[in-house]
Design a protein around this motif. Structure first.
Motif, PDB file in Angstrom:
ATOM      1  N   ILE A  94       2.017  13.034   7.814  1.00  0.00           N
ATOM      2  CA  ILE A  94       1.490  13.963   7.069  1.00  0.00           C
ATOM      3  C   ILE A  94       2.386  14.673   5.748  1.00  0.00           C
ATOM      4  N   GLU A  95       3.740  14.536   6.193  1.00  0.00           N
ATOM      5  CA  GLU A  95       4.348  15.082   5.353  1.00  0.00           C
ATOM      6  C   GLU A  95       4.647  14.112   3.983  1.00  0.00           C
ATOM      7  N   GLU A  96       4.541  12.809   4.010  1.00  0.00           N
ATOM      8  CA  GLU A  96       4.415  12.037   3.114  1.00  0.00           C
ATOM      9  C   GLU A  96       2.950  11.756   2.481  1.00  0.00           C
ATOM     10  N   GLY A  97       2.113  12.551   2.614  1.00  0.00           N
ATOM     11  CA  GLY A  97       0.824  12.597   2.202  1.00  0.00           C
ATOM     12  C   GLY A  97      -0.438  11.758   2.781  1.00  0.00           C
ATOM     13  N   ALA A  98      -0.256  11.264   4.005  1.00  0.00           N
ATOM     14  CA  ALA A  98      -1.523  10.786   4.720  1.00  0.00           C
ATOM     15  C   ALA A  98      -2.482  11.722   4.766  1.00  0.00           C
ATOM     16  N   ALA A  99      -3.720  11.174   4.406  1.00  0.00           N
ATOM     17  CA  ALA A  99      -5.053  12.065   4.443  1.00  0.00           C
ATOM     18  C   ALA A  99      -5.376  12.498   5.828  1.00  0.00           C
ATOM     19  N   LYS A 100      -5.312  11.697   6.744  1.00  0.00           N
ATOM     20  CA  LYS A 100      -5.493  11.885   8.272  1.00  0.00           C
ATOM     21  C   LYS A 100      -4.829  11.088   9.168  1.00  0.00           C
ATOM     22  N   VAL A 101      -4.483  11.543  10.352  1.00  0.00           N
ATOM     23  CA  VAL A 101      -3.757  10.781  11.274  1.00  0.00           C
ATOM     24  C   VAL A 101      -4.597  11.190  12.683  1.00  0.00           C
ATOM     25  N   TYR A 102      -4.879  10.073  13.228  1.00  0.00           N
ATOM     26  CA  TYR A 102      -5.515  10.044  14.684  1.00  0.00           C
ATOM     27  C   TYR A 102      -4.376   9.766  15.674  1.00  0.00           C
ATOM     28  N   ALA A 103      -4.115  11.003  16.385  1.00  0.00           N
ATOM     29  CA  ALA A 103      -2.965  10.959  17.435  1.00  0.00           C
ATOM     30  C   ALA A 103      -3.393  10.698  18.758  1.00  0.00           C
ATOM     31  N   MET A 107       0.829  -1.142   0.024  1.00  0.00           N
ATOM     32  CA  MET A 107       0.062   0.049   0.161  1.00  0.00           C
ATOM     33  C   MET A 107       0.951   1.241   0.038  1.00  0.00           C
ATOM     34  N   GLU A 108       0.299   2.352  -0.090  1.00  0.00           N
ATOM     35  CA  GLU A 108       1.045   3.585  -0.273  1.00  0.00           C
ATOM     36  C   GLU A 108       0.610   4.564   1.245  1.00  0.00           C
ATOM     37  N   VAL A 109       1.626   5.342   1.546  1.00  0.00           N
ATOM     38  CA  VAL A 109       1.289   6.234   2.501  1.00  0.00           C
ATOM     39  C   VAL A 109       0.342   7.405   1.869  1.00  0.00           C
ATOM     40  N   GLN A 110       0.684   7.966   0.719  1.00  0.00           N
ATOM     41  CA  GLN A 110      -0.310   8.739   0.419  1.00  0.00           C
ATOM     42  C   GLN A 110      -1.490   8.521   0.328  1.00  0.00           C
ATOM     43  N   GLY A 111      -2.673   9.230   0.981  1.00  0.00           N
ATOM     44  CA  GLY A 111      -3.845   9.146   1.126  1.00  0.00           C
ATOM     45  C   GLY A 111      -4.290   8.146   2.071  1.00  0.00           C
ATOM     46  N   CYS A 112      -3.441   7.323   2.900  1.00  0.00           N
ATOM     47  CA  CYS A 112      -3.626   6.663   3.820  1.00  0.00           C
ATOM     48  C   CYS A 112      -4.281   7.346   5.087  1.00  0.00           C
ATOM     49  N   VAL A 113      -4.929   6.637   6.146  1.00  0.00           N
ATOM     50  CA  VAL A 113      -5.329   7.179   7.393  1.00  0.00           C
ATOM     51  C   VAL A 113      -4.883   6.287   8.477  1.00  0.00           C
ATOM     52  N   ILE A 124       8.826   9.729  19.366  1.00  0.00           N
ATOM     53  CA  ILE A 124       8.901   9.026  18.090  1.00  0.00           C
ATOM     54  C   ILE A 124       7.327   9.023  17.627  1.00  0.00           C
ATOM     55  N   GLY A 125       6.338   8.915  18.616  1.00  0.00           N
ATOM     56  CA  GLY A 125       4.992   8.968  18.022  1.00  0.00           C
ATOM     57  C   GLY A 125       4.555  10.378  17.421  1.00  0.00           C
ATOM     58  N   GLU A 126       5.093  11.449  18.065  1.00  0.00           N
ATOM     59  CA  GLU A 126       5.065  12.732  17.282  1.00  0.00           C
ATOM     60  C   GLU A 126       5.614  12.669  16.003  1.00  0.00           C
ATOM     61  N   ALA A 127       6.692  12.263  16.103  1.00  0.00           N
ATOM     62  CA  ALA A 127       7.564  12.405  14.666  1.00  0.00           C
ATOM     63  C   ALA A 127       6.599  11.367  13.578  1.00  0.00           C
ATOM     64  N   PHE A 128       6.092  10.220  14.017  1.00  0.00           N
ATOM     65  CA  PHE A 128       5.426   9.654  13.099  1.00  0.00           C
ATOM     66  C   PHE A 128       4.110  10.291  12.592  1.00  0.00           C
ATOM     67  N   ASP A 154     -11.995   4.432   9.480  1.00  0.00           N
ATOM     68  CA  ASP A 154     -11.351   4.678   8.049  1.00  0.00           C
ATOM     69  C   ASP A 154      -9.895   4.470   8.243  1.00  0.00           C
ATOM     70  N   VAL A 155      -9.441   3.576   9.271  1.00  0.00           N
ATOM     71  CA  VAL A 155      -7.806   3.441   9.515  1.00  0.00           C
ATOM     72  C   VAL A 155      -7.396   2.193   8.673  1.00  0.00           C
TER      73      VAL A 155
END
Length: 252
Positions: free
Chosen positions: A26-35, A1-7, A17-21, A76-77
């Motif tokens: 987001i930098e690599e194109g994820a559509a959304k991240v639940y923190a 799969m691709e990072v681009q567009g993932c949730v 490291i969690g914050e860095a993830f 949607d994860v």
């Protein structure tokens, strides 16, 4: 799969490291991240920096009710990053009791296992997806001065192999991230050169894009794996000496 567009959902996302993830996804194109964080207020700064892209949620990986609620609230994860960890800097025999070792096992083993169980149906419904388990050099070679931390990471590495086999049929990849010396609060007591958390997160992206089973995320991890291959008993003796080194912060 691709990072681009993932949730994605990231546990322990409020720092280190969690914050860095979160940032790298987001930098690599994820559509959304639940923190995910025990106190979602501690991750609000990420919501503010990435409006509409990051959502802070209450997520204590030792609370199975919160894990179930997160799985229901985040249908949607497609990527689960099991990052939350505990290290209490206690010995196994030398500690006053086993409470530290029990908590390290709860957070570092049972927590990621519970996350995988809860989100496996979600990942299946979204095409398979990926699980990234943030482990440690302490998960490929026993570190006697780390007490219950190292055994908990060994356990989760083994669990990752089992989970990978169970979820292969639904197309879910499971990657173990072997992390060495990283510049985080948890590793503040470690001396020497340390990697930036963002560099570790970037290295881990291969687990999503390639479905790699195991990744050494930094130079220290690579060097320790090589040292173990060259002389496992010599490395064991060397690491055993650390039990008797007094640390100013702990009095040992």
């Amino acid at each position: 799969m691709e990072v681009q567009g993932c949730v994605a959902i990231v546990t322990g996302a409020n720092r280190g490291i969690g914050e860095a993830f979160v940032r790298v996804l987001i930098e690599e194109g994820a559509a959304k991240v639940y923190a995910g964080a025990r106190d979602p207020a501690s991750a609000r700064h990420l919501e503010e920096q990435f409006p509409g892209k990051v959502q802070a949620i209450a997520l204590d990986v030792t609370d199975h009710g919160q894990i179930a609620a997160a799985a229901a609230a985040c249908p949607d994860v497609s990527v689960v990053v099991n990052n939350a960890g505990a290290f209490h800097n206690e010995l196994l025999i030398g500690a006053a009791d086993m409470s530290a070792a029990r908590n390290e096992m709860e957070v570092n083993y049972f927590g990621p296992l519970a996350m995988a169980r809860a989100f496996a149906p979600v990942l299946k419904s979204n095409g398979g997806g990926a699980i990234l388990n943030v482990l440690s050099v302490g998960g490929i070679l026993a570190a006697p001065n780390m007490g219950g931390y190292s055994p908990s990471k060994f356990a989760m590495r083994a669990a990752g192999t089992c989970i990978r086999a169970e979820l292969a049929g639904q197309g879910t990849t499971v990657t173990s991230l072997i992390v060495g010396s990283v510049d985080t609060r948890m590793a503040a007591h470690v001396k020497g050169a340390k990697e930036a958390p963002e560099d570790v997160a970037r290295a881990a992206m291969r687990g999503i894009t390639r479905g790699t089973d195991e990744i050494d995320t930094d130079r220290f991890a690579i060097e320790m794996r090589a040292a173990k291959a060259r002389d496992p008993k010599g490395l064991e003796r060397q690491m055993a000496k650390a039990v008797h080194v007094k640390e100013p912060s702990t009095g040992r």
